[in-house]
Design a protein around this motif. Structure first.
Motif, PDB file in Angstrom:
ATOM      1  N   GLN A 190      -8.744   5.562  -1.972  1.00 18.01           N
ATOM      2  CA  GLN A 190      -7.540   6.724  -2.407  1.00 18.01           C
ATOM      3  C   GLN A 190      -6.915   6.483  -3.847  1.00 18.01           C
ATOM      4  O   GLN A 190      -6.592   7.461  -4.419  1.00 18.01           O
ATOM      5  CB  GLN A 190      -6.345   6.530  -1.490  1.00 18.01           C
ATOM      6  N   PHE A 191      -6.888   5.310  -4.163  1.00 10.25           N
ATOM      7  CA  PHE A 191      -6.450   4.961  -5.579  1.00 10.25           C
ATOM      8  C   PHE A 191      -7.312   5.128  -6.694  1.00 10.25           C
ATOM      9  O   PHE A 191      -8.472   4.901  -6.866  1.00 10.25           O
ATOM     10  CB  PHE A 191      -5.766   3.634  -5.691  1.00 10.25           C
TER      11      PHE A 191
ATOM     12  N   VAL B 113       0.927  -1.221  -0.034  1.00 11.27           N
ATOM     13  CA  VAL B 113      -0.090   0.049  -0.059  1.00 11.27           C
ATOM     14  C   VAL B 113       0.959   1.393   0.093  1.00 11.27           C
ATOM     15  O   VAL B 113       0.686   2.269  -0.677  1.00 11.27           O
ATOM     16  CB  VAL B 113      -0.788  -0.167   1.157  1.00 11.27           C
TER      17      VAL B 113
ATOM     18  N   GLN C  39       0.913   4.141  -2.760  1.00 17.46           N
ATOM     19  CA  GLN C  39       0.619   5.676  -2.322  1.00 17.46           C
ATOM     20  C   GLN C  39       1.682   6.582  -3.142  1.00 17.46           C
ATOM     21  O   GLN C  39       1.384   7.531  -3.565  1.00 17.46           O
ATOM     22  CB  GLN C  39       0.536   5.643  -0.910  1.00 17.46           C
TER      23      GLN C  39
END
Lengths: 633, 170
Positions: B80-81, B39, B43
């Motif tokens: 978030q992605f 992860v 990010q």
């Protein structure tokens, strides 16, 4: 290492960790404390800080007074907040253009800038000092004690205010089992929502066998409307790190993780810097403060999944997998992160630990109720006069928090309900305002403590729509692993959608209740088990509103779009054409100076005309939004 | 560290990617190549590239010795992605509790009406992308939206229209 040697080592190390040249707050020097929390930042803090620095430079006062950017003062709605020290003068809503006046009145001279002081919305009186403001009077700021006081970027400031003395105490006492017992005796319960005894949790983790153990801090504060953990991390990151370290010492862990939302960039940044400073000073890393105990922490940024607030999902996420919960047992204390015994607590829970060690379990338990000891932080928002961050002893009544600290409803608004515990909680009506805030009372009332979100709503909130809002949120955030949650929450939403659209039937209410019970009892994790709470509590206390939507097709709060109509009152409309200009669908027509027409078939109920009429137009109230089946004029 | 450190594949062994990801070395810098790095690496990739193009997913998968579907599965789990390029301007609309109560939905609708795209989409000209978020954490300023770095609080349909007009003529 012999006890006496150890004590000496730790004391020396702690003394050495201080930088005598560093500035500390409260050292007698005058200070301008500017709140640098997220809300104050959004309302213009950087420009205010710059203005103060410039003003001080112009007046050659840089050496006599210090500008300190602190953590959240809590009174977020009044931001940017500036407090002068040692006078304690409180200036809310400070704009750069006010700065010169404040410096002239209260720093160069010994007076106040009357017109910029806080004005009590009720008495209309100006109040000069922070400690005299009703919002602060009713609070008991224990976890938040240093928020608004110290510079979160300065470890020296934290050390000067007694920071890491609790850690030094546990290291020199060298009795990990005694620490666990002390925490258990204090009655501290998890502040993340479930309220499990922290001491018991530590006891299990300590009892588990394993060479490697972990300590995890859950800072994945995902509840919309909750910002307690963020404010603690932003205002005083070291207190959380110290609490984690004490937990690690007690259970025998040498490595820790803080799992914090990536959206909390200020908190992440301050936490990283705090950790770097603590490592530099020998407080984190190998041989903490000269003892034989080693501990270090990594910071993991959550990537935006609400379910990761659940402990097993959170650990899966740290491990680099999809953040999906698993069945318990085994509990994390036995088999947690990377399969090792793990203690996982919430930010606020860890932040309470140093206080307990320093003041003793009895002093902690003396505050609060017999089953819920200590204080709790709430983020108070919605239609309340004073929104912000509030810390009160457990057992305080909702009325005390909302009407005394919160200053009651905004003028012209009437209290309808308070929503506690975020999407896992429930709405409580006026009749329950005198309930004490503790774990048991709130659960019995059909809500829950949750992490501490407290949203106050008035007559303009539709309880059916509100329940639908929370369910839509949990349905979207359901990870999909178990069917009761994945399918059940979706169905609850579709029933609520139908009711909001005026297409519901009375039998739907029984369906909702039945399905809600299935989702509660059948779901794998806390997300599903609590997801139906908003529906169940709304049905329990506001059933008449559901029935109105179904039978009369009426939404008394005029929120549910399919049940309301927009209308122009011909006698009031002056024909100023402002609404014609803003209507995006050309639903409003009419020549200047004549009452306009509104075509209901074209109207998309966006609210533009209503808004423009109220604030910009001559008439001010010629457009009416009303529920079907009701008549006004 | 409990997780076993795997031997790292040589980056040169990887097939030349097209288009090449220049900051690749920057993306993996400081990581050990553990599964738990997945992860954080994604990010970092997103913060450098703006989104996760298929090539980034592929290279991360190879680097961590995971299947692409595994990496894609993890990436799509988290909000978030993003997998499409962001717009030049980034609009985030808060639909948290406080913003919902104070009319956040109408802000989203206004944006949709004006820009012709909804949440999670980018306008055809690449000017704007729109994202809805569950809570920006400044509830006292509800309803809130952000346009690039600027936070706009206590919004109304009219104020929002004004902001969009100003942007359009800028």
């Amino acid at each position: 290492m012999r006890a006496a040697t150890l004590v000496r080592h730790v004391d020396e190390a702690l003394a050495k960790a201080r930088d005598p040249r560093a500035y500390i707050t409260d050292d007698g020097k005058a200070e301008i404390r500017i709140c640098a929390g997220t809300a104050c930042h959004s309302s213009g803090r950087p420009a205010v800080t710059a203005a103060f620095k410039e003003e001080l430079a112009t007046r050659a006062l840089v050496d006599t007074i210090r500008v300190v950017e602190t953590g959240c003062h809590g009174f977020c709605e009044q931001g940017p907040i500036v407090v002068l020290w040692p006078s304690g003068l409180f200036y809310p809503h400070v704009r750069p253009e006010d700065v010169a006046g404040i410096v002239e009145a209260s720093i160069v001279n010994d007076g106040v800038l009357q017109k910029r002081l806080y004005k009590d919305p009720e008495t209309k009186q100006r109040i000069a000092h922070e400690k005299e403001i009703p919002f602060y009077i009713g609070q008991r700021r224990r976890v938040l004690a240093l928020n608004g006081k110290i510079d979160p970027y300065s470890i020296d400031d934290y050390l000067a205010h007694g920071g890491y003395t609790a850690l030094a105490k546990v290291l020199t006492d060298n009795d990990p089992a005694g620490v666990v017992e002390e925490i258990r005796r204090s009655g501290l319960r998890g502040r993340g929502g479930a309220g499990f005894s922290t001491g018991t949790k530590w006891y299990f983790a300590r009892s588990s066998h394993g060479e490697v153990k972990y300590v995890v801090c859950n800072a994945d504060e995902g509840d919309p409307g909750a910002f307690m953990d963020r404010s603690v991390l932003e205002g005083n990151p070291h207190v959380v790190l110290e609490g984690m370290m004490i937990a690690a010492f007690a259970i025998g862990a040498s490595e820790g993780y803080v799992y914090v939302r990536h959206e909390y960039q200020f908190a992440v940044d301050r936490l990283r810097k705090a950790l770097a400073q603590a490592r530099e000073r020998g407080i984190f890393g190998d041989g903490v403060l000269g003892s034989e105990f080693s501990f270090d922490v990594r910071i993991t940024e959550g990537a935006g999944a609400f379910v990761c607030g659940e402990e097993t999902a959170l650990m899966a996420s740290i491990e680099g997998r999809r953040g999906m919960p698993r069945t318990r047992p085994p509990y994390p204390a036995v088999e947690g992160l990377f399969g090792k015994p793990t203690n996982i607590n919430n930010v606020e829970t860890y932040a309470n630990v140093p206080w307990i060690i320093n003041h003793g379990a009895d002093a902690f338990a003396a505050e609060g109720t017999p089953t819920s000891a200590g204080t709790k932080i709430f983020s108070l928002t919605g239609k309340v006069a004073n929104s912000g961050l509030v810390e009160v002893p457990m057992g305080a009544s909702l009325r005390h928090v909302i009407f005394e600290i919160g200053g009651g409803m905004l003028p012209g608004h009437h209290f309808k309900a308070v929503q506690l515990g975020g999407p896992s909680g429930g709405c409580l009506p006026e009749s329950l305002l005198d309930e004490p805030i503790d774990f048991e009372s709130l659960a019995a009332a059909g809500s829950m403590m949750g992490s501490g979100g407290m949203v106050v709503v008035d007559d303009s909130t539709c309880m059916v729509d509100f329940a639908r809002f929370f369910l839509t949120f949990t349905a979207e955030e359901s990870c999909g692993k178990c069917a009761p949650c994945r399918v059940g929450t979706g169905h609850l939403v579709s029933i609520l959608d139908a009711i909001c659209a005026g297409k519901g039937e009375l039998a739907d209410l029984d369906r909702l209740e039945r399905l809600a019970r299935v989702v509660k009892s059948g779901s794998l994790c806390g997300l599903g088990q609590t997801a139906p709470n908003p529906v169940l509590s709304s049905l329990r206390y506001f059933r008449d509103e559901f029935e109105e939507h179904i039978v009369q097709k009426r939404c008394r709060a005029v929120v549910c779009r399919d049940l309301v109509v927009y209308r122009i009152i011909p006698g009031k409309c002056t024909g100023c054409q402002r609404c014609v200009q803003v209507c995006p669908t050309e639903a409003i027509t009419g020549p200047r100076a004549d009452a306009h027409n509104l075509d209901p078939d074209k109207c998309i109920k966006c609210g533009s005309c209503y808004e423009v009429c109220r604030f910009d137009a001559i008439a001010g109230d010629a457009i009416l939004i009303e529920s079907r089946g009701q008549h006004a004029d | 560290m409990a997780a076993v450190t795997r031997p790292q594949p040589e980056l040169d062994d990887l097939p030349a990617s097209s288009p090449p990801i220049d900051p690749w070395a920057q993306i993996v810098q400081g990581f050990d190549g553990n599964r738990s790095d997945l992860v954080p690496v994604l990010q970092r990739a997103q913060s450098l590239l703006g989104y996760l193009p298929p090539d980034a997913v592929r290279r991360v998968a190879r680097w961590l010795r995971l299947s692409e579907s595994e990496v894609f599965g993890v990436a799509t789990f988290y909000a978030q992605f993003r997998f499409t390029p962001p717009g030049r301007h980034h609009v985030r609309i808060c639909l948290g509790t406080a913003c919902h109560v104070k009319g956040g939905v109408q802000m989203l609708e206004t944006i949709q009406r004006r820009l012709g795209v909804g949440a999670g989409e980018t306008t055809a000209d690449g000017e704007y992308d729109v994202e809805r978020v569950a809570c920006l954490g400044c509830c006292a300023l509800a309803p809130v939206l952000t346009l690039d770095e600027a936070i706009h609080g206590q919004m109304s349909v009219l104020k929002l229209q004004g902001i969009l007009d100003a942007e359009a003529s800028a």
